[in-house]
Write a protein that holds these residues in place. Structure first.
Motif, short mmCIF file in Angstrom:
data_model
loop_
_atom_site.label_atom_id
_atom_site.label_comp_id
_atom_site.label_asym_id
_atom_site.label_seq_id
_atom_site.Cartn_x
_atom_site.Cartn_y
_atom_site.Cartn_z
N ILE A 24 0.86 -1.19 0.00
CA ILE A 24 0.00 0.00 0.00
C ILE A 24 0.90 1.24 0.00
CG2 ILE A 24 -1.93 -1.12 1.19
CD1 ILE A 24 -0.99 0.19 3.79
N THR A 25 0.30 2.39 -0.22
CA THR A 25 1.07 3.64 -0.18
C THR A 25 1.32 4.05 1.27
OG1 THR A 25 -0.91 5.03 -0.15
CG2 THR A 25 -0.02 4.43 -2.33
N ARG A 26 2.27 4.94 1.45
CA ARG A 26 2.52 5.46 2.80
C ARG A 26 1.28 6.19 3.32
NH1 ARG A 26 7.83 8.80 2.29
NH2 ARG A 26 6.77 9.28 0.37
N SER A 27 0.61 6.91 2.43
CA SER A 27 -0.60 7.64 2.81
C SER A 27 -1.68 6.67 3.33
CB SER A 27 -1.13 8.41 1.61
OG SER A 27 -2.29 9.10 1.93
N HIS A 28 -1.83 5.55 2.63
CA HIS A 28 -2.79 4.53 3.06
C HIS A 28 -2.39 3.98 4.43
CE1 HIS A 28 -5.28 0.73 1.81
NE2 HIS A 28 -5.46 1.05 3.06
N TYR A 29 -1.08 3.76 4.63
CA TYR A 29 -0.64 3.25 5.92
C TYR A 29 -0.96 4.25 7.04
CZ TYR A 29 1.89 1.81 9.94
OH TYR A 29 2.16 1.47 11.23
N TYR A 30 -0.68 5.54 6.78
CA TYR A 30 -1.00 6.55 7.80
C TYR A 30 -2.49 6.53 8.13
CZ TYR A 30 3.64 8.68 7.79
OH TYR A 30 4.98 8.91 7.94
N ASN A 31 -3.33 6.25 7.13
CA ASN A 31 -4.77 6.14 7.39
C ASN A 31 -5.08 4.94 8.29
OD1 ASN A 31 -5.48 8.44 5.99
ND2 ASN A 31 -5.96 7.35 4.11
N LEU A 32 -4.31 3.87 8.15
CA LEU A 32 -4.47 2.73 9.07
C LEU A 32 -4.13 3.15 10.49
CD1 LEU A 32 -2.79 -0.20 7.06
CD2 LEU A 32 -5.23 0.16 7.44
N GLU A 33 -3.00 3.86 10.62
CA GLU A 33 -2.59 4.32 11.96
C GLU A 33 -3.61 5.25 12.58
OE1 GLU A 33 2.24 4.21 12.35
OE2 GLU A 33 1.29 6.15 12.17
#
Length: 87
Positions: A24-33
């Motif tokens: 996934i993108t870093r942006s998507h990961y930040y949304n997980l966090e």
């Protein structure tokens, strides 16, 4: 601090590495966090391995996020209804 973020910081892994492993993108990961995006079972499994924690712990965080969001929505609905009654 968010539990997923704290686990990532404690592990010493960079967001770029985790996002890459999750495909996934870093942006998507930040949304997980941030709890904006749901942590799916397959992502929970990968996160558990990367962060060296049980998958059940990652799923528990997801369930807590859903519970907190649900409570927040209920409170907002009650507030809006109450505000509407004042008119």
């Amino acid at each position: 601090m968010n539990k997923l973020r704290q686990a990532r910081i404690n592990s010493g892994l960079k967001v770029k590495k985790i996002a890459s492993e999750l495909k996934i993108t870093r942006s998507h990961y930040y949304n997980l966090e941030r709890g904006i995006t749901k942590i799916t079972d397959d992502k929970a499994e990968i996160l558990a391995k990367l962060l060296n924690i049980p998958k059940s712990e990652v799923k528990r965080w997801e369930n807590e996020r859903i519970y907190k969001t649900s409570n927040w929505i209920q409170k907002e609905v009650r507030r809006i209804i109450k505000k509407g009654q004042a008119y």
